[in-house]
Scaffold this motif. Sequence first.
Motif, PDB file in Angstrom:
ATOM      1  N   GLY A   1       0.739  -1.347  -0.002  1.00  0.00           N
ATOM      2  CA  GLY A   1      -0.039  -0.073   0.064  1.00  0.00           C
ATOM      3  C   GLY A   1       0.899   1.226   0.114  1.00  0.00           C
ATOM      4  O   GLY A   1       0.466   2.336  -0.304  1.00  0.00           O
ATOM      5  N   TYR A   2       2.167   1.248   0.084  1.00  0.00           N
ATOM      6  CA  TYR A   2       2.878   2.482   0.468  1.00  0.00           C
ATOM      7  C   TYR A   2       4.260   2.291  -0.308  1.00  0.00           C
ATOM      8  O   TYR A   2       4.812   1.104  -0.489  1.00  0.00           O
ATOM      9  CB  TYR A   2       3.429   2.614   1.791  1.00  0.00           C
ATOM     10  N   TRP A   3       4.620   3.101  -1.247  1.00  0.00           N
ATOM     11  CA  TRP A   3       5.470   3.123  -2.209  1.00  0.00           C
ATOM     12  C   TRP A   3       6.551   4.362  -2.153  1.00  0.00           C
ATOM     13  O   TRP A   3       6.007   5.389  -1.871  1.00  0.00           O
ATOM     14  CB  TRP A   3       4.978   3.018  -3.680  1.00  0.00           C
ATOM     15  N   GLY A   4       7.680   4.220  -2.416  1.00  0.00           N
ATOM     16  CA  GLY A   4       8.763   5.484  -2.514  1.00  0.00           C
ATOM     17  C   GLY A   4       8.551   5.982  -3.787  1.00  0.00           C
ATOM     18  O   GLY A   4       7.833   5.580  -4.816  1.00  0.00           O
ATOM     19  N   GLN A   5       9.288   6.750  -4.154  1.00  0.00           N
ATOM     20  CA  GLN A   5       9.310   7.590  -5.296  1.00  0.00           C
ATOM     21  C   GLN A   5      10.481   6.986  -6.388  1.00  0.00           C
ATOM     22  O   GLN A   5      10.090   7.190  -7.708  1.00  0.00           O
ATOM     23  CB  GLN A   5       9.908   9.058  -5.209  1.00  0.00           C
ATOM     24  N   GLY A   6      11.127   6.096  -5.871  1.00  0.00           N
ATOM     25  CA  GLY A   6      11.935   5.418  -6.885  1.00  0.00           C
ATOM     26  C   GLY A   6      13.359   5.991  -7.028  1.00  0.00           C
ATOM     27  O   GLY A   6      13.453   7.199  -6.880  1.00  0.00           O
ATOM     28  N   THR A   7      14.333   5.066  -7.282  1.00  0.00           N
ATOM     29  CA  THR A   7      15.643   5.727  -7.708  1.00  0.00           C
ATOM     30  C   THR A   7      16.199   4.912  -8.603  1.00  0.00           C
ATOM     31  O   THR A   7      16.172   3.673  -8.866  1.00  0.00           O
ATOM     32  CB  THR A   7      16.684   5.212  -6.459  1.00  0.00           C
TER      33      THR A   7
END
Length: 122
Positions: free
Chosen positions: A110-116
Motif C-alpha cells: 500500500g505504500y511506495w517510495g518515489q524510486g531511484t
Amino acid sequence: QVQLQESGGGLVQAGGSLRLSCAAPGRTFSTYNMGWFRQAPGKERELVACISWSARSTYVADSVKGRFTISRDNAKNTVYLQMNSLKPEDTAVYYCAADRTAWGSRAEYGYWGQGTQVTVSS
C-alpha cells in the motif's frame, strides 16, 4: 501513513556494486513487511526482494539470487538492497514498498517510495 524515501541509485559499470537504502521515518517501521521492486522501460514492475517485519523471512527473485541481498535495520527505520555483480539488465527504477501483510505481490503493498534510478553500463 508511511512515507518512504529511497537513495543510493546511480550509474555503475557491469560487475560493480550499489547499495540502495529506503528510509521510513516513524515508530511503525518495524511492524511492516518491506519489498524492493524494479521497473525497466516498457516492462512491468517486478518484485526483486522482500523481507518480513522481523527479518526472519526473506525472498529474493531468481533473476538476482546470489547477487542481491535484502536486509533491514529496525533501529534505523531503514531497509537495504545490496546489489553485487550488476548486469546491464538490472538497469531500472528501483522502488521500495511497505505493508503490514504484504509479501510477494505488488498489489499487496500500500505504500511506495518515489524510486531511484539504477543504470548499469556494459
